[in-house]
Design an enzyme around this catalytic site. Structure first.
Site, PDB file in Angstrom:
ATOM      1  CG  ASP A   1      -1.526  -0.869   1.127  1.00 14.51           C
ATOM      2  OD1 ASP A   1      -2.404  -1.519   0.430  1.00 14.51           O
ATOM      3  OD2 ASP A   1      -2.096  -2.000   2.375  1.00 14.51           O
TER       4      ASP A   1
ATOM      5  CG  HIS B   1      -3.668  -4.792   2.685  1.00 16.92           C
ATOM      6  ND1 HIS B   1      -3.133  -4.274   1.943  1.00 16.92           N
ATOM      7  CD2 HIS B   1      -3.862  -6.193   1.585  1.00 16.92           C
ATOM      8  CE1 HIS B   1      -2.904  -4.976   0.432  1.00 16.92           C
ATOM      9  NE2 HIS B   1      -2.949  -5.868   0.730  1.00 16.92           N
TER      10      HIS B   1
HETATM   11  N1  LIG Z   1      -0.562  -8.025   1.512  1.00 17.51           N
HETATM   12  C1  LIG Z   1      -0.404  -8.135   1.261  1.00 17.51           C
HETATM   13  O1  LIG Z   1      -0.504  -6.899   0.580  1.00 17.51           O
HETATM   14  C2  LIG Z   1      -0.674  -9.120  -0.474  1.00 17.51           C
HETATM   15  C3  LIG Z   1      -1.659 -10.348  -0.510  1.00 17.51           C
HETATM   16  N2  LIG Z   1      -1.650 -11.080  -1.147  1.00 17.51           N
HETATM   17  C4  LIG Z   1      -2.321 -12.345  -0.854  1.00 17.51           C
HETATM   18  O2  LIG Z   1      -1.040 -13.213  -0.695  1.00 17.51           O
HETATM   19  C5  LIG Z   1      -1.295 -14.937  -0.850  1.00 17.51           C
HETATM   20  C6  LIG Z   1      -0.139 -15.435  -2.494  1.00 17.51           C
HETATM   21  O3  LIG Z   1      -0.747 -14.786  -3.392  1.00 17.51           O
HETATM   22  P1  LIG Z   1      -0.195 -16.165  -4.979  1.00 17.51           P
HETATM   23  O4  LIG Z   1       1.445 -16.142  -4.624  1.00 17.51           O
HETATM   24  O5  LIG Z   1      -0.015 -14.944  -5.841  1.00 17.51           O
HETATM   25  O6  LIG Z   1      -0.815 -17.046  -4.977  1.00 17.51           O
HETATM   26  P2  LIG Z   1      -0.208 -18.403  -5.603  1.00 17.51           P
HETATM   27  O7  LIG Z   1      -1.835 -18.595  -5.526  1.00 17.51           O
HETATM   28  O8  LIG Z   1       0.817 -17.734  -6.941  1.00 17.51           O
HETATM   29  O9  LIG Z   1       0.919 -18.880  -4.349  1.00 17.51           O
HETATM   30  C7  LIG Z   1       0.447 -19.149  -3.523  1.00 17.51           C
HETATM   31  C8  LIG Z   1       1.482 -20.262  -3.335  1.00 17.51           C
HETATM   32  O10 LIG Z   1       1.103 -21.091  -1.363  1.00 17.51           O
HETATM   33  C9  LIG Z   1       1.059 -21.986  -1.828  1.00 17.51           C
HETATM   34  N3  LIG Z   1       0.430 -22.709  -0.428  1.00 17.51           N
HETATM   35  C10 LIG Z   1      -0.826 -23.262  -0.514  1.00 17.51           C
HETATM   36  N4  LIG Z   1      -1.035 -23.761   0.978  1.00 17.51           N
HETATM   37  C11 LIG Z   1      -0.242 -23.574   1.621  1.00 17.51           C
HETATM   38  C12 LIG Z   1       0.162 -24.366   2.601  1.00 17.51           C
HETATM   39  N5  LIG Z   1      -0.441 -25.206   3.682  1.00 17.51           N
HETATM   40  N6  LIG Z   1       1.682 -24.576   2.733  1.00 17.51           N
HETATM   41  C13 LIG Z   1       2.699 -23.347   2.543  1.00 17.51           C
HETATM   42  N7  LIG Z   1       2.354 -23.249   0.976  1.00 17.51           N
HETATM   43  C14 LIG Z   1       0.988 -23.257   0.492  1.00 17.51           C
HETATM   44  C15 LIG Z   1       0.718 -22.626  -3.110  1.00 17.51           C
HETATM   45  O11 LIG Z   1       0.973 -23.913  -3.367  1.00 17.51           O
HETATM   46  C16 LIG Z   1       0.985 -21.909  -3.964  1.00 17.51           C
HETATM   47  O12 LIG Z   1       2.283 -22.232  -4.456  1.00 17.51           O
HETATM   48  C17 LIG Z   1      -3.118 -14.673  -1.536  1.00 17.51           C
HETATM   49  O13 LIG Z   1      -3.670 -14.762  -0.037  1.00 17.51           O
HETATM   50  C18 LIG Z   1      -2.910 -12.728  -1.761  1.00 17.51           C
HETATM   51  O14 LIG Z   1      -4.367 -12.367  -1.765  1.00 17.51           O
HETATM   52  C19 LIG Z   1      -1.446 -11.016  -2.911  1.00 17.51           C
HETATM   53  C20 LIG Z   1      -0.391  -9.206  -2.683  1.00 17.51           C
HETATM   54  C21 LIG Z   1       0.263  -8.590  -1.700  1.00 17.51           C
HETATM   55  O1  LIG Z   2      -5.593  -7.588  -4.050  1.00 21.49           O
HETATM   56  C1  LIG Z   2      -5.120  -8.880  -4.319  1.00 21.49           C
HETATM   57  O2  LIG Z   2      -5.953  -9.801  -3.835  1.00 21.49           O
HETATM   58  C2  LIG Z   2      -3.827  -8.790  -3.233  1.00 21.49           C
HETATM   59  C3  LIG Z   2      -3.815  -7.600  -2.152  1.00 21.49           C
HETATM   60  O3  LIG Z   2      -4.120  -7.563  -1.476  1.00 21.49           O
HETATM   61  C4  LIG Z   2      -2.945  -6.249  -3.124  1.00 21.49           C
HETATM   62  O4  LIG Z   2      -2.780  -6.371  -4.172  1.00 21.49           O
HETATM   63  O5  LIG Z   2      -2.804  -5.691  -2.335  1.00 21.49           O
END
Ligand SMILES: NC(=O)C1=CN([C@@H]2O[C@H](COP(=O)(O)OP(=O)(O)OC[C@H]3O[C@@H](n4cnc5c(N)ncnc54)[C@H](O)[C@@H]3O)[C@@H](O)[C@H]2O)C=CC1
Ligand SMILES: O=C([O-])CC(=O)C(=O)O
Length: 349
Positions: free
Chosen positions: A185, A212
């Site tokens: 953010d 967030h």
């Molecule tokens: N805090 C923030 O600003 C942001 C948060 N996110 C969040 O981050 C998370 C991940 O996003 P992506 O990497 O794009 O998803 P993705 O689906 O590409 O990767 C997630 C990974 O987590 C793994 N996974 C699932 N269950 C698991 C477990 N029990 N133990 C270990 N690994 C496990 C999957 O196998 C996969 O490799 C989502 O919840 C998304 O919303 C995304 C962008 C910004």
């Molecule tokens: O928007 C989403 O789902 C992933 C996230 O938290 C971000 O990009 O800030």
């Protein structure tokens, strides 16, 4: 090329060999005597996990990098491990290797879980991600209870309270060690503000407070530096774009997930700040969603001073404009209910 790229990633830490030495020696370490630090990434084979693992491999403050996922980590680890930087990389896959991945960790970064598709809110991810985060935090409580936890998995407004509750039940909760990563953010607010204010983005600072998700994300453009004479309309548009930044990416990716590359960058910046704090670097301040008394809500994102034990001080909000004050009051009901939902989940599951 390597030095230039890393300088931009780690702002104050510059991990190419000569720049890294300068950085480390300015803090009283030679590259050989920088403290040993193990960082574990849970969800390391995912969209965020892979580039984040790469960026952590480039950080000279890391000596061991543990890459964990339910599958796919041997390949990611083999790939990243060939990069000629300080840390030793190991991949771990499946429940039976989670203990080894976690033991000895100073920082655990959690980007494990499903991402949004167009039309979904972050809260729609709760059903799946709450359980994932809960079980990973149970393992952290068992195998590395003193690690700093950097929670990326959404909905952060609920996953951080879930983690706190798991740690409380296990008797290992230390509020100084749990962080919701809201750095993206801040990254977005800086980029969008620099564009509007015609300022050099490298010198821009904007605090972002609240939570967030949607309106709970409250950028404080009245405190942005350098100052710019933006109209109320401009500030409103910048606020909305920052709040909807995640959705902008989700829609552009059209079903292929949410922000991964900018999130990996933001996650690397935040983990680097935690490492510096652990190593005793003074005045390391980042915004994060932490246990807080800044408002009446038990968790809230604001500027946080990082130190040897994690959170050293949660900083106040500073003066708010009327518009920001209204935004603050408006975000509280949603943030409160997301926090309560996380807490209730742990007690009902
Ligand atoms: N805090 C923030 O600003 C942001 C948060 N996110 C969040 O981050 C998370 C991940 O996003 P992506 O990497 O794009 O998803 P993705 O689906 O590409 O990767 C997630 C990974 O987590 C793994 N996974 C699932 N269950 C698991 C477990 N029990 N133990 C270990 N690994 C496990 C999957 O196998 C996969 O490799 C989502 O919840 C998304 O919303 C995304 C962008 C910004
Ligand atoms: O928007 C989403 O789902 C992933 C996230 O938290 C971000 O990009 O800030």
């Amino acid at each position: 090329m390597k030095a230039a790229m890393l300088r931009s990633v780690f702002r104050r830490s510059t991990p190419s060999s000569s720049a890294a030495k300068t950085f480390l020696s300015s803090r009283g370490f030679s590259s050989e005597s920088a403290p040993e630090r193990k960082v574990a990434v849970l969800g390391a084979a995912g969209g965020i996990g892979q580039p984040l693992s790469l960026l952590m491999k480039l950080n000279p403050l890391v000596s061991k990098l543990a890459l964990y996922d339910i599958a796919g980590t041997p390949g990611v680890a083999a790939d990243v491990s060939h990069i000629n930087t300080r840390s030793e990389v190991k991949g771990y896959a499946g429940d039976e290797q989670l203990r080894q991945a976690l033991e000895g960790s100073d920082i655990v970064i959690i980007p494990a879980g499903v991402p949004r598709k167009p039309g979904m809110t972050r809260d729609d991810l709760f059903k799946i991600n709450a359980g994932i985060v809960k079980s990973l935090c149970e393992a952290i409580a068992k195998y590395c209870p003193n690690a700093l936890v950097n929670m990326i998995s959404n909905p952060v407004n609920s996953t951080v309270p879930i983690a706190a509750e798991v740690f409380k039940i296990r008797g290992v909760y230390d509020e100084r060690r749990l962080f919701g990563v809201t750095t993206l953010d801040v990254v977005r607010a800086k980029t969008f503000y620099a564009g509007k204010a015609n300022a050099n983005v490298a010198g821009v600072n904007v605090p972002v407070v609240g939570g967030h998700a949607g309106v709970t994300i409250l950028p404080l453009f009245s405190q942005a530096s350098p100052k710019a004479n933006l109209s109320d309309e401009d500030i409103k548009a910048l606020t909305k774009r920052t709040q909807d930044g995640g959705t902008e990416v989700v829609e552009a990716k059209a079903g292929k997930g949410s922000a991964t590359l900018s999130m990996a960058y933001a996650g690397a910046i935040f983990a680097d700040a935690c490492l510096k704090g652990l190593n005793g670097v003074p005045d390391v301040v980042e915004c994060s969603f932490v246990q807080s008394t800044v408002t009446e809500l038990p968790f809230f994102a604001s500027k946080v001073r990082l130190g040897k034990n994690g959170v050293e001080e949660v900083l106040g909000l500073g003066p708010l404009s009327d518009y920001e004050q209204q935004g603050l009051e408006a975000l509280k009901p949603e943030l409160k209910s997301s926090i309560e939902k996380g807490i209730a989940f742990v007690h009902s599951s």
